[in-house]
Design a protein around this motif. Structure first.
Motif, PDB file in Angstrom:
ATOM      1  N   PRO A 274      11.981  17.728  19.921  1.00 52.53           N
ATOM      2  CA  PRO A 274      10.580  18.157  20.216  1.00 52.53           C
ATOM      3  C   PRO A 274       9.983  16.501  21.292  1.00 52.53           C
ATOM      4  O   PRO A 274       9.714  16.964  22.408  1.00 52.53           O
ATOM      5  N   PHE A 275      10.849  15.198  20.478  1.00 52.86           N
ATOM      6  CA  PHE A 275      10.113  14.455  21.630  1.00 52.86           C
ATOM      7  C   PHE A 275      10.959  14.166  22.564  1.00 52.86           C
ATOM      8  O   PHE A 275       9.772  13.399  23.721  1.00 52.86           O
ATOM      9  N   THR A 276      12.093  14.375  22.437  1.00 52.80           N
ATOM     10  CA  THR A 276      12.761  14.577  24.339  1.00 52.80           C
ATOM     11  C   THR A 276      12.009  15.342  25.207  1.00 52.80           C
ATOM     12  O   THR A 276      11.762  14.719  26.145  1.00 52.80           O
ATOM     13  N   ALA A 277      11.563  15.963  24.783  1.00 46.36           N
ATOM     14  CA  ALA A 277      11.046  17.120  25.999  1.00 46.36           C
ATOM     15  C   ALA A 277       9.496  17.366  26.238  1.00 46.36           C
ATOM     16  O   ALA A 277       9.009  16.611  27.149  1.00 46.36           O
ATOM     17  N   PHE A 278       8.843  16.028  25.347  1.00 53.47           N
ATOM     18  CA  PHE A 278       7.525  15.686  25.560  1.00 53.47           C
ATOM     19  C   PHE A 278       7.835  14.192  26.358  1.00 53.47           C
ATOM     20  O   PHE A 278       7.238  14.439  27.104  1.00 53.47           O
ATOM     21  N   TRP A 279       8.649  13.571  26.489  1.00 53.25           N
ATOM     22  CA  TRP A 279       9.012  11.965  26.876  1.00 53.25           C
ATOM     23  C   TRP A 279       9.753  11.889  27.757  1.00 53.25           C
ATOM     24  O   TRP A 279       9.595  11.596  28.985  1.00 53.25           O
ATOM     25  N   ARG A 280      10.187  13.797  28.232  1.00 54.93           N
ATOM     26  CA  ARG A 280      11.443  13.848  29.879  1.00 54.93           C
ATOM     27  C   ARG A 280      10.312  14.461  31.130  1.00 54.93           C
ATOM     28  O   ARG A 280      10.644  14.618  31.526  1.00 54.93           O
TER      29      ARG A 280
END
Length: 593
Positions: A188-194
Protein backbone atom coordinates in the motif's frame (compact mmCIF):
# COMPACT_ATOMS: atom_id res chain seq x y z
CA UNK A 1 -26.87 48.70 -29.48
CA UNK A 2 -27.08 45.67 -31.77
CA UNK A 3 -23.91 46.71 -33.59
CA UNK A 4 -22.16 47.18 -30.23
CA UNK A 5 -22.89 43.63 -29.08
CA UNK A 6 -21.90 42.24 -32.46
CA UNK A 7 -18.50 43.92 -32.08
CA UNK A 8 -18.20 42.52 -28.55
CA UNK A 9 -18.89 39.08 -29.94
CA UNK A 10 -15.94 39.47 -32.27
CA UNK A 11 -13.67 41.09 -29.63
CA UNK A 12 -14.57 39.63 -26.22
CA UNK A 13 -11.34 40.93 -24.71
CA UNK A 14 -12.98 44.39 -24.62
CA UNK A 15 -15.07 43.12 -21.70
CA UNK A 16 -11.92 42.98 -19.54
CA UNK A 17 -11.25 46.73 -19.92
CA UNK A 18 -13.23 47.89 -16.82
CA UNK A 19 -11.49 45.37 -14.56
CA UNK A 20 -8.03 46.22 -15.83
CA UNK A 21 -8.81 49.95 -15.66
CA UNK A 22 -9.58 49.68 -11.92
CA UNK A 23 -6.55 47.46 -11.40
CA UNK A 24 -4.26 49.79 -13.33
CA UNK A 25 -5.36 53.04 -11.67
CA UNK A 26 -5.53 51.79 -8.08
CA UNK A 27 -2.71 49.23 -8.12
CA UNK A 28 -0.75 48.93 -11.38
CA UNK A 29 0.54 52.47 -11.87
CA UNK A 30 1.01 53.07 -8.11
CA UNK A 31 3.16 49.94 -7.76
CA UNK A 32 5.43 51.26 -10.51
CA UNK A 33 5.60 54.66 -8.84
CA UNK A 34 6.32 52.94 -5.53
CA UNK A 35 9.23 51.09 -7.09
CA UNK A 36 10.60 54.34 -8.56
CA UNK A 37 10.22 55.96 -5.14
CA UNK A 38 12.30 53.19 -3.58
CA UNK A 39 15.03 54.02 -6.10
CA UNK A 40 14.90 57.77 -5.28
CA UNK A 41 13.75 58.62 -8.80
CA UNK A 42 14.75 60.60 -10.78
CA UNK A 43 18.19 60.40 -9.13
CA UNK A 44 18.02 56.57 -9.15
CA UNK A 45 20.12 55.03 -6.41
CA UNK A 46 20.07 51.94 -4.22
CA UNK A 47 20.61 53.95 -1.05
CA UNK A 48 17.31 52.87 0.54
CA UNK A 49 18.04 49.19 -0.09
CA UNK A 50 21.59 49.58 1.19
CA UNK A 51 20.25 51.29 4.29
CA UNK A 52 17.79 48.44 4.86
CA UNK A 53 20.41 45.70 4.59
CA UNK A 54 22.92 47.83 6.47
CA UNK A 55 20.92 47.50 9.69
CA UNK A 56 21.14 44.10 11.38
CA UNK A 57 17.69 44.50 12.92
CA UNK A 58 16.09 44.79 9.48
CA UNK A 59 17.93 41.73 8.17
CA UNK A 60 16.90 39.79 11.27
CA UNK A 61 13.24 40.71 10.78
CA UNK A 62 13.43 39.69 7.10
CA UNK A 63 15.02 36.34 7.97
CA UNK A 64 12.47 35.88 10.73
CA UNK A 65 9.62 36.55 8.30
CA UNK A 66 10.90 33.94 5.84
CA UNK A 67 11.51 31.44 8.64
CA UNK A 68 8.05 31.83 10.20
CA UNK A 69 6.37 31.63 6.80
CA UNK A 70 8.34 28.52 5.80
CA UNK A 71 7.70 26.72 9.10
CA UNK A 72 3.99 27.58 9.03
CA UNK A 73 3.79 26.32 5.43
CA UNK A 74 5.57 23.07 6.34
CA UNK A 75 3.20 22.46 9.28
CA UNK A 76 0.18 23.16 7.07
CA UNK A 77 1.50 20.67 4.50
CA UNK A 78 2.21 17.98 7.10
CA UNK A 79 -1.32 18.29 8.48
CA UNK A 80 -3.13 19.22 5.29
CA UNK A 81 -1.87 16.47 2.97
CA UNK A 82 -3.11 13.47 5.01
CA UNK A 83 -6.29 15.39 5.82
CA UNK A 84 -6.98 16.01 2.13
CA UNK A 85 -6.19 12.37 1.31
CA UNK A 86 -8.64 11.13 3.94
CA UNK A 87 -11.33 13.54 2.74
CA UNK A 88 -11.00 12.29 -0.84
CA UNK A 89 -11.00 8.66 0.33
CA UNK A 90 -14.28 9.14 2.27
CA UNK A 91 -17.72 8.36 0.89
CA UNK A 92 -19.44 11.00 -1.24
CA UNK A 93 -21.76 12.43 1.41
CA UNK A 94 -19.09 12.36 4.13
CA UNK A 95 -16.62 13.99 1.75
CA UNK A 96 -19.00 16.87 1.02
CA UNK A 97 -19.65 17.34 4.73
CA UNK A 98 -15.94 17.46 5.54
CA UNK A 99 -15.28 19.93 2.73
CA UNK A 100 -18.04 22.21 4.05
CA UNK A 101 -16.52 22.02 7.54
CA UNK A 102 -13.16 23.07 6.08
CA UNK A 103 -14.70 25.92 4.07
CA UNK A 104 -16.50 27.42 7.09
CA UNK A 105 -13.28 28.45 8.93
CA UNK A 106 -11.77 29.47 5.58
CA UNK A 107 -14.57 32.01 5.12
CA UNK A 108 -14.59 33.12 8.75
CA UNK A 109 -12.91 36.39 9.68
CA UNK A 110 -9.21 35.93 10.37
CA UNK A 111 -9.43 38.55 13.10
CA UNK A 112 -12.22 36.61 14.83
CA UNK A 113 -10.16 33.42 14.70
CA UNK A 114 -7.11 35.23 16.07
CA UNK A 115 -9.23 36.57 18.92
CA UNK A 116 -10.38 33.01 19.63
CA UNK A 117 -6.78 31.95 20.24
CA UNK A 118 -6.24 34.93 22.56
CA UNK A 119 -9.18 33.64 24.58
CA UNK A 120 -7.72 30.11 24.62
CA UNK A 121 -4.01 30.87 25.18
CA UNK A 122 -4.17 34.03 27.30
CA UNK A 123 -2.96 34.22 30.90
CA UNK A 124 -6.60 34.02 31.95
CA UNK A 125 -7.57 31.94 28.97
CA UNK A 126 -9.27 28.58 28.75
CA UNK A 127 -6.14 26.40 29.09
CA UNK A 128 -4.58 28.29 32.00
CA UNK A 129 -7.88 28.54 33.87
CA UNK A 130 -8.45 24.81 33.46
CA UNK A 131 -4.96 23.94 34.71
CA UNK A 132 -5.30 26.35 37.63
CA UNK A 133 -8.66 24.91 38.62
CA UNK A 134 -7.23 21.38 38.52
CA UNK A 135 -4.31 22.47 40.71
CA UNK A 136 -1.74 21.36 38.14
CA UNK A 137 -0.06 24.79 38.04
CA UNK A 138 0.24 27.63 40.55
CA UNK A 139 0.67 30.47 38.04
CA UNK A 140 -0.38 30.93 34.40
CA UNK A 141 1.83 29.35 31.76
CA UNK A 142 3.33 31.64 29.07
CA UNK A 143 1.23 30.24 26.23
CA UNK A 144 0.79 33.52 24.40
CA UNK A 145 3.08 36.25 23.06
CA UNK A 146 5.66 33.75 21.80
CA UNK A 147 6.63 31.98 18.59
CA UNK A 148 4.56 28.86 19.28
CA UNK A 149 1.38 30.95 19.64
CA UNK A 150 2.15 32.60 16.30
CA UNK A 151 2.48 29.20 14.61
CA UNK A 152 -0.75 27.95 16.20
CA UNK A 153 -2.70 31.00 14.99
CA UNK A 154 -1.16 31.14 11.51
CA UNK A 155 -1.58 27.42 10.83
CA UNK A 156 -5.18 27.58 12.04
CA UNK A 157 -5.92 30.37 9.56
CA UNK A 158 -3.97 28.95 6.59
CA UNK A 159 -4.70 25.21 6.93
CA UNK A 160 -7.96 25.36 4.91
CA UNK A 161 -6.07 27.11 2.11
CA UNK A 162 -3.66 24.15 2.01
CA UNK A 163 -6.37 21.48 2.21
CA UNK A 164 -8.70 22.82 -0.50
CA UNK A 165 -6.16 22.85 -3.42
CA UNK A 166 -4.96 19.39 -2.39
CA UNK A 167 -8.51 18.05 -2.36
CA UNK A 168 -9.16 19.61 -5.78
CA UNK A 169 -6.14 17.86 -7.32
CA UNK A 170 -6.60 14.55 -5.51
CA UNK A 171 -10.21 14.24 -6.65
CA UNK A 172 -8.96 14.27 -10.24
CA UNK A 173 -6.56 11.34 -9.71
CA UNK A 174 -7.77 7.99 -11.07
CA UNK A 175 -7.82 5.58 -8.12
CA UNK A 176 -7.60 2.62 -10.50
CA UNK A 177 -3.91 3.47 -10.92
CA UNK A 178 -3.34 2.66 -7.25
CA UNK A 179 -5.28 -0.57 -7.67
CA UNK A 180 -3.17 -1.45 -10.68
CA UNK A 181 -0.02 -0.92 -8.63
CA UNK A 182 -1.37 -3.14 -5.85
CA UNK A 183 -2.28 -5.84 -8.38
CA UNK A 184 1.34 -5.92 -9.53
CA UNK A 185 2.60 -6.70 -6.02
CA UNK A 186 3.21 -3.20 -4.65
CA UNK A 187 2.50 -2.75 -0.95
CA UNK A 188 0.00 0.00 0.00
CA UNK A 189 2.66 2.56 0.92
CA UNK A 190 4.74 1.76 -2.17
CA UNK A 191 1.71 2.15 -4.43
CA UNK A 192 0.92 5.46 -2.74
CA UNK A 193 4.48 6.78 -2.93
CA UNK A 194 5.17 5.66 -6.52
CA UNK A 195 1.75 6.37 -8.05
CA UNK A 196 -0.53 8.66 -6.04
CA UNK A 197 1.94 11.09 -4.48
CA UNK A 198 3.65 12.14 -7.78
CA UNK A 199 0.23 12.82 -9.31
CA UNK A 200 -0.71 15.01 -6.34
CA UNK A 201 2.39 17.21 -6.57
CA UNK A 202 0.58 20.04 -8.43
CA UNK A 203 -1.72 20.40 -5.41
CA UNK A 204 1.25 20.29 -3.04
CA UNK A 205 3.01 23.00 -5.02
CA UNK A 206 -0.05 25.25 -5.42
CA UNK A 207 -1.12 24.96 -1.78
CA UNK A 208 2.39 25.49 -0.44
CA UNK A 209 3.00 28.54 -2.63
CA UNK A 210 -0.31 30.14 -1.70
CA UNK A 211 0.23 29.56 2.00
CA UNK A 212 3.85 30.75 1.96
CA UNK A 213 3.19 33.94 -0.02
CA UNK A 214 0.18 34.88 2.11
CA UNK A 215 2.13 34.14 5.30
CA UNK A 216 4.83 36.56 4.14
CA UNK A 217 2.28 39.36 4.37
CA UNK A 218 0.78 38.34 7.75
CA UNK A 219 0.35 41.29 10.05
CA UNK A 220 -2.56 40.87 12.49
CA UNK A 221 -1.94 37.36 13.85
CA UNK A 222 1.80 37.75 14.64
CA UNK A 223 1.13 41.16 16.21
CA UNK A 224 -1.71 39.79 18.38
CA UNK A 225 -0.20 36.44 19.41
CA UNK A 226 3.55 37.01 19.16
CA UNK A 227 6.04 38.83 21.31
CA UNK A 228 8.47 41.60 20.46
CA UNK A 229 10.91 39.04 19.08
CA UNK A 230 8.32 37.56 16.71
CA UNK A 231 7.62 40.63 14.59
CA UNK A 232 7.36 40.08 10.85
CA UNK A 233 8.35 42.44 8.07
CA UNK A 234 4.73 43.47 7.45
CA UNK A 235 4.51 44.71 11.04
CA UNK A 236 7.81 46.54 10.58
CA UNK A 237 6.58 48.18 7.35
CA UNK A 238 3.24 49.22 8.87
CA UNK A 239 4.97 50.66 11.94
CA UNK A 240 7.47 52.59 9.82
CA UNK A 241 4.65 53.82 7.58
CA UNK A 242 2.61 55.15 10.53
CA UNK A 243 5.49 56.73 12.47
CA UNK A 244 8.28 58.02 10.25
CA UNK A 245 6.30 58.21 7.00
CA UNK A 246 9.52 58.02 5.00
CA UNK A 247 7.92 56.76 1.78
CA UNK A 248 11.23 55.86 0.13
CA UNK A 249 12.30 53.56 2.97
CA UNK A 250 8.81 52.08 3.26
CA UNK A 251 8.81 51.41 -0.48
CA UNK A 252 12.20 49.71 -0.31
CA UNK A 253 11.10 47.42 2.54
CA UNK A 254 7.86 46.61 0.70
CA UNK A 255 9.70 45.67 -2.49
CA UNK A 256 12.17 43.51 -0.59
CA UNK A 257 9.21 41.57 0.79
CA UNK A 258 7.65 41.46 -2.67
CA UNK A 259 10.94 40.26 -4.15
CA UNK A 260 10.95 37.26 -1.82
CA UNK A 261 7.43 36.34 -2.95
CA UNK A 262 8.26 36.81 -6.64
CA UNK A 263 11.45 34.75 -6.39
CA UNK A 264 9.57 31.87 -4.75
CA UNK A 265 6.76 32.04 -7.31
CA UNK A 266 9.18 32.18 -10.24
CA UNK A 267 11.23 29.25 -8.89
CA UNK A 268 8.31 26.89 -8.38
CA UNK A 269 5.45 28.48 -10.28
CA UNK A 270 1.74 27.91 -9.90
CA UNK A 271 0.57 25.07 -12.18
CA UNK A 272 -2.92 26.11 -13.27
CA UNK A 273 -3.12 23.66 -16.14
CA UNK A 274 -3.73 20.60 -14.02
CA UNK A 275 -1.33 18.41 -15.96
CA UNK A 276 -0.49 16.27 -13.02
CA UNK A 277 0.77 13.39 -15.02
CA UNK A 278 3.39 15.43 -16.81
CA UNK A 279 4.41 17.05 -13.56
CA UNK A 280 4.90 13.74 -11.86
CA UNK A 281 6.90 12.38 -14.76
CA UNK A 282 9.10 15.47 -14.96
CA UNK A 283 9.65 15.31 -11.20
CA UNK A 284 10.83 11.72 -11.40
CA UNK A 285 13.02 12.48 -14.40
CA UNK A 286 14.63 15.43 -12.63
CA UNK A 287 15.59 13.27 -9.65
CA UNK A 288 17.00 10.58 -11.93
CA UNK A 289 19.07 13.10 -13.85
CA UNK A 290 20.46 14.62 -10.65
CA UNK A 291 21.22 11.32 -8.92
CA UNK A 292 22.23 8.81 -11.63
CA UNK A 293 24.43 6.76 -9.29
CA UNK A 294 21.59 6.38 -6.80
CA UNK A 295 19.30 5.13 -9.58
CA UNK A 296 21.83 2.47 -10.61
CA UNK A 297 22.24 1.21 -7.04
CA UNK A 298 18.48 1.19 -6.56
CA UNK A 299 17.96 -0.82 -9.75
CA UNK A 300 20.64 -3.34 -8.74
CA UNK A 301 19.12 -3.85 -5.29
CA UNK A 302 15.70 -4.15 -6.86
CA UNK A 303 16.90 -6.98 -9.09
CA UNK A 304 18.33 -8.82 -6.08
CA UNK A 305 15.07 -8.50 -4.13
CA UNK A 306 12.77 -9.49 -7.02
CA UNK A 307 12.53 -13.21 -6.03
CA UNK A 308 11.69 -12.25 -2.43
CA UNK A 309 9.02 -9.82 -3.59
CA UNK A 310 7.45 -12.42 -5.85
CA UNK A 311 7.36 -14.99 -3.02
CA UNK A 312 5.83 -12.47 -0.59
CA UNK A 313 3.26 -11.32 -3.17
CA UNK A 314 2.17 -14.91 -3.85
CA UNK A 315 1.79 -15.58 -0.12
CA UNK A 316 -0.25 -12.39 0.48
CA UNK A 317 -2.28 -12.42 -2.73
CA UNK A 318 -5.42 -14.00 -1.26
CA UNK A 319 -5.07 -12.77 2.33
CA UNK A 320 -7.44 -10.14 3.69
CA UNK A 321 -5.83 -6.89 4.75
CA UNK A 322 -5.19 -7.08 8.48
CA UNK A 323 -4.23 -3.45 8.92
CA UNK A 324 -7.31 -1.91 7.28
CA UNK A 325 -9.21 -1.74 10.58
CA UNK A 326 -6.39 0.00 12.43
CA UNK A 327 -5.71 2.36 9.53
CA UNK A 328 -9.40 3.33 9.50
CA UNK A 329 -9.30 4.01 13.25
CA UNK A 330 -6.13 6.10 12.96
CA UNK A 331 -7.56 8.00 9.99
CA UNK A 332 -10.81 8.73 11.79
CA UNK A 333 -8.99 9.96 14.90
CA UNK A 334 -6.77 12.20 12.75
CA UNK A 335 -9.74 13.74 10.93
CA UNK A 336 -11.56 14.37 14.23
CA UNK A 337 -8.48 16.05 15.75
CA UNK A 338 -7.95 18.31 12.72
CA UNK A 339 -11.62 19.29 12.64
CA UNK A 340 -11.50 19.96 16.38
CA UNK A 341 -8.47 22.23 15.82
CA UNK A 342 -10.26 24.11 13.03
CA UNK A 343 -13.72 24.45 14.56
CA UNK A 344 -13.37 24.39 18.35
CA UNK A 345 -11.88 27.91 18.74
CA UNK A 346 -14.81 29.40 16.86
CA UNK A 347 -17.36 27.30 18.72
CA UNK A 348 -15.73 28.29 22.01
CA UNK A 349 -16.09 32.01 21.26
CA UNK A 350 -19.74 31.55 20.33
CA UNK A 351 -20.47 29.75 23.61
CA UNK A 352 -18.52 32.25 25.73
CA UNK A 353 -20.29 35.17 24.08
CA UNK A 354 -23.45 34.13 25.99
CA UNK A 355 -21.66 34.29 29.35
CA UNK A 356 -23.62 35.95 32.16
CA UNK A 357 -20.55 36.90 34.21
CA UNK A 358 -18.52 40.10 34.18
CA UNK A 359 -15.78 38.34 32.27
CA UNK A 360 -15.69 35.64 29.62
CA UNK A 361 -15.72 32.15 31.10
CA UNK A 362 -16.02 28.57 29.91
CA UNK A 363 -18.25 26.90 30.61
CA UNK A 364 -20.49 29.92 31.30
CA UNK A 365 -21.92 30.08 34.83
CA UNK A 366 -25.12 31.38 33.27
CA UNK A 367 -26.54 32.37 29.90
CA UNK A 368 -27.10 36.00 28.98
CA UNK A 369 -27.30 38.30 25.96
CA UNK A 370 -25.52 41.11 27.78
CA UNK A 371 -22.58 41.29 25.37
CA UNK A 372 -24.90 41.36 22.36
CA UNK A 373 -26.89 44.15 24.01
CA UNK A 374 -23.59 45.91 24.62
CA UNK A 375 -22.79 45.64 20.90
CA UNK A 376 -26.15 46.94 19.67
CA UNK A 377 -26.32 49.54 22.43
CA UNK A 378 -22.94 51.11 21.71
CA UNK A 379 -22.98 53.51 18.72
CA UNK A 380 -19.25 53.03 18.14
CA UNK A 381 -19.86 49.32 17.49
CA UNK A 382 -22.95 49.33 15.33
CA UNK A 383 -21.82 52.43 13.42
CA UNK A 384 -18.61 50.60 12.53
CA UNK A 385 -20.63 47.54 11.51
CA UNK A 386 -22.92 49.66 9.33
CA UNK A 387 -19.91 51.24 7.61
CA UNK A 388 -18.47 47.78 6.89
CA UNK A 389 -21.80 46.57 5.51
CA UNK A 390 -22.12 49.60 3.24
CA UNK A 391 -18.59 49.21 1.91
CA UNK A 392 -19.00 45.45 1.49
CA UNK A 393 -22.26 45.76 -0.47
CA UNK A 394 -20.84 48.39 -2.84
CA UNK A 395 -17.65 46.36 -3.32
CA UNK A 396 -19.72 43.23 -4.01
CA UNK A 397 -21.85 45.01 -6.63
CA UNK A 398 -18.91 46.72 -8.35
CA UNK A 399 -16.58 43.71 -8.36
CA UNK A 400 -19.35 41.30 -9.41
CA UNK A 401 -20.29 43.37 -12.47
CA UNK A 402 -16.72 44.14 -13.48
CA UNK A 403 -15.38 40.69 -12.58
CA UNK A 404 -18.16 38.83 -14.41
CA UNK A 405 -17.53 40.85 -17.59
CA UNK A 406 -13.80 40.18 -17.27
CA UNK A 407 -14.31 36.44 -16.67
CA UNK A 408 -16.62 36.19 -19.69
CA UNK A 409 -14.17 38.09 -21.89
CA UNK A 410 -11.18 36.06 -20.69
CA UNK A 411 -13.08 32.80 -21.24
CA UNK A 412 -13.59 33.72 -24.91
CA UNK A 413 -9.94 34.58 -25.65
CA UNK A 414 -7.05 32.37 -26.77
CA UNK A 415 -5.72 29.92 -24.12
CA UNK A 416 -2.27 31.52 -23.81
CA UNK A 417 -3.70 35.03 -23.55
CA UNK A 418 -6.32 33.70 -21.13
CA UNK A 419 -3.66 32.41 -18.73
CA UNK A 420 -1.71 35.68 -18.88
CA UNK A 421 -4.76 37.88 -18.29
CA UNK A 422 -5.89 35.69 -15.38
CA UNK A 423 -2.48 35.89 -13.71
CA UNK A 424 -2.43 39.68 -14.09
CA UNK A 425 -5.90 40.15 -12.64
CA UNK A 426 -5.03 37.87 -9.69
CA UNK A 427 -1.89 39.87 -8.84
CA UNK A 428 -3.45 41.75 -5.88
CA UNK A 429 -4.42 38.39 -4.33
CA UNK A 430 -1.02 36.76 -4.76
CA UNK A 431 1.07 39.73 -3.58
CA UNK A 432 1.65 40.30 0.16
CA UNK A 433 -1.27 42.36 1.43
CA UNK A 434 0.92 45.05 3.01
CA UNK A 435 2.47 45.75 -0.41
CA UNK A 436 -0.99 45.97 -1.99
CA UNK A 437 -2.10 48.34 0.77
CA UNK A 438 0.84 50.71 0.35
CA UNK A 439 0.43 50.72 -3.45
CA UNK A 440 -3.29 51.44 -3.06
CA UNK A 441 -2.44 54.24 -0.61
CA UNK A 442 -0.17 55.86 -3.19
CA UNK A 443 -2.75 55.45 -5.96
CA UNK A 444 -5.60 56.92 -3.92
CA UNK A 445 -3.33 59.74 -2.78
CA UNK A 446 -2.84 60.72 -6.42
CA UNK A 447 -6.62 60.56 -6.96
CA UNK A 448 -7.39 62.55 -3.80
CA UNK A 449 -9.53 59.72 -2.38
CA UNK A 450 -7.65 58.92 0.82
CA UNK A 451 -9.88 58.66 3.87
CA UNK A 452 -13.06 58.38 1.78
CA UNK A 453 -15.62 55.62 1.32
CA UNK A 454 -14.97 55.69 -2.43
CA UNK A 455 -11.25 55.16 -1.89
CA UNK A 456 -11.81 52.20 0.44
CA UNK A 457 -14.27 50.66 -2.04
CA UNK A 458 -11.73 50.94 -4.87
CA UNK A 459 -8.94 49.54 -2.68
CA UNK A 460 -11.07 46.56 -1.65
CA UNK A 461 -12.30 45.98 -5.20
CA UNK A 462 -8.88 45.24 -6.70
CA UNK A 463 -8.76 42.04 -4.68
CA UNK A 464 -12.49 41.25 -4.77
CA UNK A 465 -12.50 41.38 -8.58
CA UNK A 466 -9.94 38.59 -8.58
CA UNK A 467 -12.19 36.36 -6.45
CA UNK A 468 -15.15 36.99 -8.77
CA UNK A 469 -13.08 36.23 -11.86
CA UNK A 470 -11.84 32.93 -10.42
CA UNK A 471 -15.31 31.72 -9.39
CA UNK A 472 -17.17 32.88 -12.51
CA UNK A 473 -14.39 31.56 -14.78
CA UNK A 474 -14.68 28.15 -13.09
CA UNK A 475 -18.42 28.21 -13.84
CA UNK A 476 -17.82 29.22 -17.46
CA UNK A 477 -15.28 26.41 -17.86
CA UNK A 478 -18.15 23.91 -17.49
CA UNK A 479 -20.48 25.92 -19.75
CA UNK A 480 -21.37 24.36 -23.10
CA UNK A 481 -21.02 27.09 -25.72
CA UNK A 482 -23.15 25.08 -28.13
CA UNK A 483 -26.16 26.34 -26.16
CA UNK A 484 -25.32 29.89 -27.24
CA UNK A 485 -24.81 28.76 -30.83
CA UNK A 486 -28.20 27.02 -30.77
CA UNK A 487 -29.88 30.17 -29.47
CA UNK A 488 -28.21 32.32 -32.16
CA UNK A 489 -29.23 29.84 -34.84
CA UNK A 490 -32.84 30.51 -33.78
CA UNK A 491 -32.36 34.27 -34.45
CA UNK A 492 -31.55 35.28 -30.87
CA UNK A 493 -29.27 38.32 -30.68
CA UNK A 494 -26.04 38.45 -28.61
CA UNK A 495 -27.70 40.34 -25.75
CA UNK A 496 -30.78 38.09 -25.73
CA UNK A 497 -28.56 35.00 -25.84
CA UNK A 498 -26.54 36.22 -22.88
CA UNK A 499 -29.59 37.16 -20.79
CA UNK A 500 -31.77 34.15 -21.62
CA UNK A 501 -29.15 31.39 -21.95
CA UNK A 502 -25.71 32.23 -20.53
CA UNK A 503 -26.71 34.27 -17.48
CA UNK A 504 -29.14 31.72 -15.94
CA UNK A 505 -26.54 28.95 -16.25
CA UNK A 506 -23.70 30.93 -14.69
CA UNK A 507 -25.89 32.66 -12.07
CA UNK A 508 -24.65 30.40 -9.21
CA UNK A 509 -21.06 31.38 -10.01
CA UNK A 510 -21.97 35.06 -10.11
CA UNK A 511 -23.75 34.88 -6.74
CA UNK A 512 -20.85 32.89 -5.31
CA UNK A 513 -18.42 35.54 -6.54
CA UNK A 514 -20.54 38.29 -4.99
CA UNK A 515 -20.61 36.48 -1.64
CA UNK A 516 -16.82 36.01 -1.65
CA UNK A 517 -16.32 39.65 -2.67
CA UNK A 518 -18.53 40.85 0.20
CA UNK A 519 -16.79 38.62 2.77
CA UNK A 520 -13.30 39.64 1.59
CA UNK A 521 -14.23 43.33 1.88
CA UNK A 522 -16.05 42.97 5.21
CA UNK A 523 -13.03 41.23 6.79
CA UNK A 524 -10.33 43.51 5.31
CA UNK A 525 -8.23 45.36 7.86
CA UNK A 526 -4.66 45.92 6.61
CA UNK A 527 -5.53 47.83 3.43
CA UNK A 528 -8.34 49.68 5.22
CA UNK A 529 -6.01 50.83 8.00
CA UNK A 530 -3.64 52.30 5.40
CA UNK A 531 -6.13 54.05 3.10
CA UNK A 532 -9.04 54.76 5.46
CA UNK A 533 -7.43 57.50 7.49
CA UNK A 534 -8.80 58.46 10.90
CA UNK A 535 -12.27 59.46 9.72
CA UNK A 536 -13.60 56.03 8.71
CA UNK A 537 -13.67 53.10 11.12
CA UNK A 538 -14.88 49.73 9.91
CA UNK A 539 -15.86 46.87 12.20
CA UNK A 540 -12.54 44.96 11.80
CA UNK A 541 -10.60 48.16 12.61
CA UNK A 542 -12.74 48.73 15.70
CA UNK A 543 -12.17 45.13 16.81
CA UNK A 544 -8.41 45.38 16.23
CA UNK A 545 -8.14 48.57 18.26
CA UNK A 546 -10.05 47.02 21.16
CA UNK A 547 -7.98 43.82 21.04
CA UNK A 548 -4.75 45.82 21.20
CA UNK A 549 -5.80 48.15 24.01
CA UNK A 550 -8.38 46.23 26.03
CA UNK A 551 -10.02 42.83 25.92
CA UNK A 552 -13.64 43.93 25.86
CA UNK A 553 -15.99 40.92 26.18
CA UNK A 554 -18.17 42.60 23.56
CA UNK A 555 -15.60 41.40 21.02
CA UNK A 556 -16.80 37.84 21.69
CA UNK A 557 -20.31 38.80 20.55
CA UNK A 558 -18.91 40.54 17.48
CA UNK A 559 -16.76 37.53 16.67
CA UNK A 560 -19.79 35.25 17.00
CA UNK A 561 -21.66 37.35 14.45
CA UNK A 562 -18.68 37.19 12.10
CA UNK A 563 -18.53 33.40 12.54
CA UNK A 564 -22.23 33.18 11.66
CA UNK A 565 -21.71 35.04 8.37
CA UNK A 566 -19.95 32.23 6.42
CA UNK A 567 -22.55 29.72 7.57
CA UNK A 568 -25.32 31.95 6.20
CA UNK A 569 -23.27 32.50 3.03
CA UNK A 570 -22.96 28.76 2.43
CA UNK A 571 -26.72 28.37 2.92
CA UNK A 572 -27.33 31.11 0.34
CA UNK A 573 -24.96 29.46 -2.11
CA UNK A 574 -26.59 26.06 -1.62
CA UNK A 575 -30.10 27.46 -2.14
CA UNK A 576 -28.88 29.29 -5.24
CA UNK A 577 -27.39 26.13 -6.70
CA UNK A 578 -30.46 24.08 -5.81
CA UNK A 579 -32.88 26.56 -7.39
CA UNK A 580 -30.72 26.91 -10.51
CA UNK A 581 -30.81 23.18 -11.30
CA UNK A 582 -34.35 23.07 -12.79
CA UNK A 583 -33.74 26.13 -14.98
CA UNK A 584 -30.48 24.62 -16.19
CA UNK A 585 -32.29 21.44 -17.13
CA UNK A 586 -34.96 23.39 -19.03
CA UNK A 587 -32.31 25.31 -20.95
CA UNK A 588 -30.60 22.07 -21.92
CA UNK A 589 -33.88 20.96 -23.49
CA UNK A 590 -34.83 24.23 -25.14
CA UNK A 591 -31.97 26.78 -25.11
CA UNK A 592 -33.83 29.38 -27.16
CA UNK A 593 -36.83 29.83 -24.87
Amino acid sequence: MKMFFQKLGRMPIVLTVPAFAVLLVVFGIPIILLFLTSLNAPAFSLANYEMFFGQRANVRVLYQTIEISAVATAICLLIGYPMAYLIVAASKHLRMGLIVLVIIPYLTSGLARTYAWIVILGDRGLINNLLLDLGLISSPLPLIYNRMAVYIGMVHIMLPMMILPLVSVMMGIDRSLMAAGRSMGARPFTAFWRVFFPLSLPGVRSGSLLVFVICLGFYITPAALGGLGDAMLSTFIASQFQTSFNMARVAAAAFILLAVAVVVLSMFGLDLSGTSGRTAQSTRNSWRSRLPSFAVVKRYLGDLLTPLRAKRWTAQLYQAGSDSRWSNIVGTVFVVLVMFYLLFPELLVVIMSFSAGRFLEFPPSGLSLQWYRSFFGDPSWYDAAWVSIQIGVVVAILSTIVGTLAAYGINRTLPRLRSFLTLVILTPITFPVIVVGIAAYLGLLKLGLLGSMTGIVLAHSIGAIGYVVVIVAATLANFDQRLEQAAKSMRAGPWQTFVRVTLPLIRPGIIGGAVFAFLSSFDEIVVTSLVGGLAIRTLPLKMWEDIRHQIDPTIAAVSSLLILMPVLSLIVLYITWWRSSPSAQRLLVDPAT
